[in-house]
Design an enzyme around this catalytic site. Structure first.
Site, PDB file in Angstrom:
ATOM      1  N   ALA A  22       0.864  -1.196   0.000  1.00  0.00           N
ATOM      2  CA  ALA A  22       0.000   0.000   0.000  1.00  0.00           C
ATOM      3  C   ALA A  22       0.892   1.234   0.000  1.00  0.00           C
ATOM      4  O   ALA A  22       1.747   1.388   0.867  1.00  0.00           O
ATOM      5  CB  ALA A  22      -0.909  -0.007   1.215  1.00  0.00           C
ATOM      6  N   GLN A  23       0.698   2.093  -0.989  1.00  0.00           N
ATOM      7  CA  GLN A  23       1.584   3.245  -1.118  1.00  0.00           C
ATOM      8  C   GLN A  23       0.984   4.491  -0.484  1.00  0.00           C
ATOM      9  O   GLN A  23       1.604   5.173   0.327  1.00  0.00           O
ATOM     10  CB  GLN A  23       1.848   3.539  -2.603  1.00  0.00           C
ATOM     11  CG  GLN A  23       2.606   2.454  -3.317  1.00  0.00           C
ATOM     12  CD  GLN A  23       2.820   2.788  -4.795  1.00  0.00           C
ATOM     13  OE1 GLN A  23       2.318   3.775  -5.314  1.00  0.00           O
ATOM     14  NE2 GLN A  23       3.569   1.952  -5.469  1.00  0.00           N
ATOM     15  N   GLY A  25      -1.586   5.880   1.681  1.00  0.00           N
ATOM     16  CA  GLY A  25      -1.642   6.335   3.055  1.00  0.00           C
ATOM     17  C   GLY A  25      -2.872   5.816   3.765  1.00  0.00           C
ATOM     18  O   GLY A  25      -3.520   4.870   3.325  1.00  0.00           O
ATOM     19  N   GLU A  90      -6.146  12.065  -1.987  1.00  0.00           N
ATOM     20  CA  GLU A  90      -6.207  11.120  -3.111  1.00  0.00           C
ATOM     21  C   GLU A  90      -7.556  11.295  -3.798  1.00  0.00           C
ATOM     22  O   GLU A  90      -8.372  12.132  -3.370  1.00  0.00           O
ATOM     23  CB  GLU A  90      -6.019   9.684  -2.618  1.00  0.00           C
ATOM     24  CG  GLU A  90      -4.585   9.391  -2.216  1.00  0.00           C
ATOM     25  CD  GLU A  90      -4.350   7.933  -1.863  1.00  0.00           C
ATOM     26  OE1 GLU A  90      -4.686   7.072  -2.685  1.00  0.00           O
ATOM     27  OE2 GLU A  90      -3.850   7.678  -0.766  1.00  0.00           O
ATOM     28  N   HIS A 218      -7.630  -0.154 -10.191  1.00  0.00           N
ATOM     29  CA  HIS A 218      -6.874   1.074  -9.918  1.00  0.00           C
ATOM     30  C   HIS A 218      -6.548   1.710 -11.260  1.00  0.00           C
ATOM     31  O   HIS A 218      -6.075   1.029 -12.175  1.00  0.00           O
ATOM     32  CB  HIS A 218      -5.590   0.759  -9.144  1.00  0.00           C
ATOM     33  CG  HIS A 218      -4.989   1.976  -8.513  1.00  0.00           C
ATOM     34  ND1 HIS A 218      -4.389   2.965  -9.241  1.00  0.00           N
ATOM     35  CD2 HIS A 218      -4.929   2.372  -7.222  1.00  0.00           C
ATOM     36  CE1 HIS A 218      -3.972   3.924  -8.421  1.00  0.00           C
ATOM     37  NE2 HIS A 218      -4.289   3.585  -7.195  1.00  0.00           N
ATOM     38  N   ARG A 264     -12.127   6.554  -8.268  1.00  0.00           N
ATOM     39  CA  ARG A 264     -11.380   5.605  -9.097  1.00  0.00           C
ATOM     40  C   ARG A 264     -12.155   4.957 -10.230  1.00  0.00           C
ATOM     41  O   ARG A 264     -11.622   4.754 -11.315  1.00  0.00           O
ATOM     42  CB  ARG A 264     -10.897   4.452  -8.215  1.00  0.00           C
ATOM     43  CG  ARG A 264      -9.596   4.733  -7.644  1.00  0.00           C
ATOM     44  CD  ARG A 264      -9.141   3.635  -6.784  1.00  0.00           C
ATOM     45  NE  ARG A 264      -8.129   4.244  -5.938  1.00  0.00           N
ATOM     46  CZ  ARG A 264      -7.581   3.695  -4.897  1.00  0.00           C
ATOM     47  NH1 ARG A 264      -7.946   2.481  -4.552  1.00  0.00           N
ATOM     48  NH2 ARG A 264      -6.691   4.314  -4.198  1.00  0.00           N
ATOM     49  N   HIS A 325      -7.484  -4.175  -8.575  1.00  0.00           N
ATOM     50  CA  HIS A 325      -6.810  -3.651  -7.382  1.00  0.00           C
ATOM     51  C   HIS A 325      -7.456  -4.124  -6.084  1.00  0.00           C
ATOM     52  O   HIS A 325      -6.771  -4.606  -5.193  1.00  0.00           O
ATOM     53  CB  HIS A 325      -6.853  -2.124  -7.469  1.00  0.00           C
ATOM     54  CG  HIS A 325      -6.146  -1.418  -6.357  1.00  0.00           C
ATOM     55  ND1 HIS A 325      -4.820  -1.633  -6.057  1.00  0.00           N
ATOM     56  CD2 HIS A 325      -6.580  -0.474  -5.459  1.00  0.00           C
ATOM     57  CE1 HIS A 325      -4.455  -0.857  -5.035  1.00  0.00           C
ATOM     58  NE2 HIS A 325      -5.515  -0.163  -4.646  1.00  0.00           N
ATOM     59  N   ARG A 360     -14.664   1.739  -3.718  1.00  0.00           N
ATOM     60  CA  ARG A 360     -14.017   2.181  -2.474  1.00  0.00           C
ATOM     61  C   ARG A 360     -13.333   3.539  -2.629  1.00  0.00           C
ATOM     62  O   ARG A 360     -12.664   3.792  -3.633  1.00  0.00           O
ATOM     63  CB  ARG A 360     -12.969   1.142  -2.064  1.00  0.00           C
ATOM     64  CG  ARG A 360     -12.194   1.494  -0.823  1.00  0.00           C
ATOM     65  CD  ARG A 360     -11.276   0.362  -0.447  1.00  0.00           C
ATOM     66  NE  ARG A 360     -10.220   0.172  -1.412  1.00  0.00           N
ATOM     67  CZ  ARG A 360      -9.049   0.814  -1.376  1.00  0.00           C
ATOM     68  NH1 ARG A 360      -8.805   1.684  -0.410  1.00  0.00           N
ATOM     69  NH2 ARG A 360      -8.144   0.571  -2.285  1.00  0.00           N
TER      70      ARG A 360
HETATM   71  C1  SIN Z   1      -2.838   4.243  -3.916  1.00  0.00           C
HETATM   72  O1  SIN Z   1      -1.860   4.637  -3.303  1.00  0.00           O
HETATM   73  O2  SIN Z   1      -3.265   4.802  -4.938  1.00  0.00           O
HETATM   74  C2  SIN Z   1      -3.573   3.027  -3.439  1.00  0.00           C
HETATM   75  C3  SIN Z   1      -4.091   3.242  -2.087  1.00  0.00           C
HETATM   76  C4  SIN Z   1      -5.436   2.626  -1.934  1.00  0.00           C
HETATM   77  O3  SIN Z   1      -5.776   1.696  -2.667  1.00  0.00           O
HETATM   78  O4  SIN Z   1      -6.206   3.108  -1.091  1.00  0.00           O
END
Ligand code: SIN
Length: 507
Positions: A22-23, A25, A90, A218, A264, A325, A360
């Site tokens: 997981a990048q 946060g 995000e 994603h 997304r 994803h 999500r």
């Molecule tokens: C992302 O860093 O884009 C993925 C994090 C997530 O899926 O909530």
């Protein structure tokens, strides 16, 4: 009372899990504007989230992050010079409310969690051990009278992948935390082996499953020939990255008021349309609003990985396309992790409380893991203290000696993944789903025979669960004709639309 807990890990503790990768946060300050956060979660879900699950996340989220991640584990989140936490955004977020550790948030959390867990009294960790099937009173007890009891989970058979030994772990409570299903698709951000083990095992004991058609793609996964796929965090767009097509045009501007930071599902489908219209393999994230120094400091891992594939993000845009994803659906549970089978829980991505509905909101998943684990552990502790558990002996596992042919396993797995990618991807139709079901049913039968005739291995368990999960996703998608969130059904007229490119086909 301290409970005795056994953690069954298919890899090393904290490796092999999607959380490790997981990048972006984790949402922290749920008190900044809780009503707006709830609205953002519901808007991202296309209005389909379960309000009780949303309320629970927002109510318990901040305390869970504060007590476990900040106070107890001291996770190194990025901070301002003043020492205050840094916040980012995000897709789908109206406020900056996400804390992060560079672009490796999951790894930072799991690394500190690992050191904490190995020292905990009462916790034993079995590594390189994989669950084969759940045990229930009615199916596995040596006492014939137990088949008249309600379906009740009493543990699991597990396989030591090193020795090949299979044995039963008897437990008062069994918690499924096997992650999602991404590896049933050809292109995915998920770790190897994440094929819906929990979903498949739960289905075999008759647990209720919901929302399985809602597979989130994603929008931005690095895509270049002869390079591995990897996630390019939405935080890159949160910090100012803009999605552009091959001609440099920011195509999201005309599609959604949040532009590149739209939810997304909307971004992923818009990219899909853009690729169909242009005939290209990928779109790009334009990073020109950020300096090279900022990019290297804020996204060191993405910078390094792109560079390894010949893309210097301090000078050029990142080629990206969508990939599977996150599974928004899963094993139905209430807000304390209880599934429809007595003493069987599920948490995190394996579970479905309805929090995410059809799609999500970014950076809710790590938070959901924390909150669902905490509420489930507390409820289980209370049950165990109060309860009277019947834990009979179970039949020993019997396994043939024949070694499975790994080439067949690999080939079958490839077929599952390409079938799901081509027919059950971002854009579905009744005809494609029918085709997928036919192929997968045939495969399931073959794999079933193969499974019962061979010694169990990790790859054979993956394959058996992958085909089961894939069929469950196809079934759920076929029963839902309504396009909502991540489940998009095209009319027969649109059936000529080409599916997304696979790595093998890259020009
Ligand atoms: C992302 O860093 O884009 C993925 C994090 C997530 O899926 O909530």
């Amino acid at each position: 009372m301290g409970l005795s807990v056994t953690l069954v890990c298919s890899d090393e503790l904290s490796k092999g899990a999607n959380s490790q990768w997981a990048q972006g946060g984790i949402i922290f300050d749920t008190s900044i504007n809780p009503a707006q956060l709830k609205r953002d979660i519901v808007a991202a879900s296309d209005g389909t989230s379960n309000p009780a699950a949303v309320d629970s996340l927002v109510e318990h989220g901040q305390a869970a992050v504060q007590s476990l991640l900040l106070d107890e584990l001291d996770v190194p989140f990025d901070r301002e010079d003043s020492g205050d936490l840094k916040y980012t955004r995000e897709g789908g977020h109206s406020d900056k409310r996400i804390i992060f550790s560079k672009d490796l948030t999951g790894r930072a959390i799991l690394s500190n969690m690992h050191d904490h867990v190995v020292g905990l009294e009462g916790v034993s960790v079995l590594t390189n051990t994989v669950a084969v099937d759940l045990l229930t009173l009615s199916h596995n007890s040596v006492d014939p009278q137990d088949k008249y009891k309600p379906i009740t989970c009493i543990g699991a058979y597990v396989l030591d992948t090193g020795t090949g030994e299979i044995w039963a772990i008897i437990a008062k409570k069994t918690i499924l935390a096997t992650g999602g299903v991404g590896q049933i698709f050809q292109n995915t951000t998920n770790q190897k082996g994440v094929v819906g083990h929990g979903v498949a095992m739960a289905q075999r004991v008759g647990a209720r499953l919901i929302d399985l058609e809602y597979i989130q793609f994603h929008p931005t996964v690095f895509l270049k020939k002869n390079c591995p796929l990897f996630l390019v965090s939405e935080a890159v767009r949160g910090e100012g990255g803009v999605l552009v097509n091959a001609r440099g045009r920011p195509f999201m501007d005309a599609i959604h008021p949040m532009k590149s930071l739209a939810p997304r599902d909307i971004v992923a489908r818009s990219i899909h349309q853009e690729l169909i219209a242009s005939g290209e393999n990928c779109v790009y994230i334009d990073l020109t609003s950020m300096t090279g120094d900022f990019l290297k400091e804020r996204f060191p891992s993405i910078h390094r990985r792109c560079l390894e594939c010949g893309v210097d993000i301090t000078r050029e845009p990142i080629p990206v396309a969508p990939a599977a994803h996150y599974s928004c659906g899963g094993v139905y549970t209430d807000l304390t992790g209880r599934s429809s089978v007595a003493n069987l829980n599920a948490i995190g991505e394996t579970a479905c409380t309805g929090l995410h509905g059809a799609n999500r909101l970014a950076s809710t998943s790590l938070l959901e893991c924390l909150v669902s684990a905490k509420l489930t552990a507390e409820a289980d502790r209370d049950d165990v203290e109060a309860g009277d558990f019947h834990l009979p002996d179970v039949r020993a596992w019997e396994s043939p000696d024949e070694s499975p042919d790994e080439v067949l396993i690999e080939q079958d797995m490839r077929q599952i993944k390409s079938t799901m990618w081509n027919y059950v991807g971002l854009v579905r139709s009744a005809r494609r789903l029918q085709r997928a079901r036919r192929i997968l049913r045939e495969l399931e039968q073959e794999i079933g025979e193969f499974y019962s005739g061979n010694r169990l291995t990790r790859s054979l368990i993956d394959l058996r669960n992958a085909v089961k999960t894939a069929l469950l996703v196809v079934h759920a998608a076929s029963l839902n004709p309504n396009s909502r969130g991540s489940h998009y059904v095209s009319s027969e007229r649109d059936d000529s639309e080409v599916p997304l490119v696979s790595l093998d086909e890259l020009k």
